[in-house]
Design an enzyme around this catalytic site. Structure first.
Site, PDB file in Angstrom:
ATOM      1  CB  SER B 372      -0.885   0.003   1.240  1.00  0.00           C
ATOM      2  OG  SER B 372      -1.497   1.275   1.372  1.00  0.00           O
ATOM      3  NE  ARG B 373       2.518   1.780  -5.871  1.00  0.00           N
ATOM      4  CZ  ARG B 373       2.827   1.834  -7.149  1.00  0.00           C
ATOM      5  NH1 ARG B 373       3.306   2.933  -7.667  1.00  0.00           N
ATOM      6  NH2 ARG B 373       2.647   0.796  -7.926  1.00  0.00           N
ATOM      7  CB  VAL B 374      -1.546   5.515   1.257  1.00  0.00           C
ATOM      8  CG1 VAL B 374      -1.960   6.296   2.472  1.00  0.00           C
ATOM      9  CG2 VAL B 374      -1.944   6.228  -0.006  1.00  0.00           C
TER      10      VAL B 374
END
Lengths: 128, 510
Positions: B372-374
């Protein structure tokens, strides 16, 4: 086996320029040869489209407009005169009796521009 | 009653304005398979709505291709009613869908027509609001970074692959692996997650079996989720043009709520079928095929859809639209054309593996390949605290597990790591349709990472974890569970109480 070597427009333009400056006798021959060429190229199914495109080019080149008038009954002379006076002399008129219009008139210019002033249209709009 | 109807009719007729105008029309040259070729239509714009005037009434379409000699249009409706030579008029608008709060709880098609047999969605009492189906995504300055979590209720995801509101997270895997289950569980959990505002959930069903869609609606209804959910349905039997429009219509509905300052969640199930429908329409309109016969702008198809999911800044209301697109891979091939396209667009993926599924790890989330790049920017502090080491421990466990199959004698620390890994894997398993609220997740993962389950039989871990949660619900609701939920944090005081409570539980149960 479908031709597709030449577009419909190209066929129509070629035929038109071929027919433009020649006598009536030569015209018949040219048309016959044209039809043979179309058949040879396998483009006979597209003849109807070629004819329509030819009509368009002919009308445009001679500054004419093709007007289709449809009314519930017969088209009165006064209306035809009025349209001629509005659009100018270069008007080719076609008339048709379409009872389902119920009243009013439907005018199609050059197969592209439609002015629908028929009663049927107003009723359809009201009920939709 | 009859008099009222007559009065109403009278009013309509009196107020009716006669309208005559000159329009540039076209004529149908060819029709079939959901598309039509039209000659004329000199002034039509791309993506403009068209009206086919047939004997059986009017049918809508959209101008797709503007070629030299004709206009290629897709038909939104029954193409069997259209004949060659029928007149086509431009409508002067782009395709829009009527939006409003009345949509909540309903099942509609991409054109806004009700599909659930409960009558028309909008009563006409309030002013009609239309949202264009195709729209430019919010600009860079209109956005804000993602900071609020969207809890899916699935332990494996909320701890290691946290999703934030305004993020796009792809769910990717083979068929029958649990992709739709994750999506449905997420929707159900939104109603149970009391800490944050309940987002309006929109489920776009693209090309699925009607029975599957009906089952999902029934499941959501039973769980009470239809009170905040809208279903946009383009089932397998509907024309390709409706499959193509369904995700965009769902997005337009989501944007309506986002611009009101609310949170919205939209699930596209699935974009693989969406790509197929676009390929079908493009090939029928004779657009040049590219790789795998997809048209050249297949990337743009998904990019412009997914870019509309955003978190808006406070000046624009602070609303958000979270997107969970689903992609079905063939035999686990994530390097195929469409999967790689969508992976590069989204802010991370949840990768479901068949191997894990058959081993019994369900949800079959591969924590190693999922990302999850967040990340923890949108993770509740309590969850972040307890799952910080979780991913690392599981990664180390995976490394060791393969090695341990061959080694006969293992040293103490390796054996401890293996046990811990097995315990954590067991704890992260979860049955379908049982989303776990985040405060419960915190407790379970805390107990696991602190080693309280290391001395138990692996097969018993799941059951004992469930009874631990039960025990804490009953005996320590106010001083632990509610505290974590309300504050979102696991402070030292609560941590100590939790330690004590778990020790107590172990003494009683074992």
């Amino acid at each position: 086996m479908c031709g597709m070597k030449y577009t419909v427009k190209q066929y129509a333009e070629t035929l038109y320029s071929a027919l433009k400056d020649c006598s009536t006798k030569e015209q018949k021959e040219i048309i016959a040869r044209f039809l043979l060429t179309v058949r040879k190229n396998g483009d006979s199914p597209r003849l109807e489209l070629i004819v329509r495109a030819f009509e368009k080019i002919y009308l445009k080149d001679n500054g004419l407009s093709m007007v289709d008038i449809e009314m519930a009954g017969a088209v009165p002379e006064s209306m035809k005169k009025e349209i001629k006076s509005i659009l100018g002399e270069g008007v080719v008129l076609f008339e048709k009796e379409t009872p389902e219009l119920l009243g009013g008139v439907r005018i199609m210019v050059n197969g592209e521009l439609l002015i629908d002033a028929s009663v049927k249209r107003q009723i359809d709009r009201m009920l939709s | 009653m009859a008099i009222e109807i007559v009065e109403k009719l009278k009013q309509e007729i009196e107020g009716f304005k006669k309208e005559i105008k000159a329009e540039k029309i076209g004529r149908v040259l060819e029709v079939g398979d959901g598309i039509a070729k039209i000659s004329g239509l000199a002034n039509v714009a791309s993506q403009e709505m068209l009206v086919f005037e047939t004997e059986a009434g009017e049918v809508s379409g959209i101008a797709f291709s503007l070629e030299e000699d004709f206009v290629g249009a897709i038909i939104l409706g029954d193409h069997a009613r259209i004949k060659e030579g029928d007149v086509v008029k431009p409508a002067g608008t782009v395709l829009s869908i009527q939006v409003g709060d009345e949509l909540i709880g309903r099942v509609i098609d991409p054109l806004g027509n009700a599909q659930d047999g409960r009558g028309p969605v909008f009563s006409g009492k309030s002013k009609a609001v239309f949202a264009p189906v195709e729209r430019v995504a919010p600009s860079v300055t209109a956005r804000e970074s993602v900071n609020t979590p969207l809890h899916t209720g699935i332990k494996a995801i909320d701890s290691m692959i946290p999703i934030g509101r305004g993020q796009r997270e792809l769910i990717i895997g083979d068929r029958q692996i649990g992709k739709t289950s994750i999506a449905v569980d997420t929707i159900i959990n939104q109603g149970r997650d009391k800490r944050y505002q309940t987002p309006i959930c929109i489920y776009a069903a693209v090309g699925q079996k009607e029975s599957k869609i009906a089952k999902i609606v029934a499941t959501l209804k039973e769980a009470g989720a239809m009170e905040y959910t809208i279903v946009v349905s383009a089932p397998a039997s509907s024309p390709a043009s409706l499959w193509y429009l369904a995700p965009y219509a769902a997005c337009a509905i989501g944007e309506y709520f986002m611009e009101k300052g609310q949170d919205a969640l939209v699930i596209y199930d699935d974009l693989s079928k969406h790509a197929w429908s676009y390929r079908e329409l493009s090939l029928l309109l004779r657009r040049p095929p590219g790789r795998e016969a997809y048209p050249g702008d297949i990337f743009y198809l998904h990019a412009r859809l997914l870019e509309r999911a955003a978190k808006l800044n406070k000046a624009l209301g602070g609303g958000s639209l979270t997107a969970l697109p689903i992609i079905e891979t063939q035999l686990g091939d994530v390097s195929a054309y469409i999967p790689t396209n969508v992976i590069s667009i989204t802010d991370g993926q949840i990768y479901l593996e068949p191997e894990l599924f058959y081993k019994g790890t369900r949800p079959a989330v591969n924590a190693g390949l999922s990302v999850s790049r967040v990340g923890s920017a949108a993770q509740t502090k309590a969850v972040k605290k307890v799952s910080g080491k979780l991913r690392l421990e599981l990664a180390q466990f995976r490394e060791l597990a393969a090695f341990a199959q061959f080694a006969s004698e293992l040293d103490e620390s390796t054996r401890k790591r293996l046990t811990r890994g097995q315990v954590l894997t067991e704890l992260l398993k979860q049955p379908e349709m049982t989303p776990v609220p985040f405060e419960m997740q915190v407790v379970v993962i805390f107990a696991g990472t602190q080693g309280y389950f290391d001395d138990m039989e692996i097969s018993e871990v799941g059951k004992i974890a469930a009874s631990l949660l039960d025990y804490l619900e009953k005996m320590h609701r106010e001083n632990i569970i509610d505290v974590i939920r309300e504050s979102g944090e696991l402070v030292k005081e609560t941590e100590e109480k939790l330690h004590a409570a778990i020790r107590e539980f172990k003494k009683i149960k074992t």
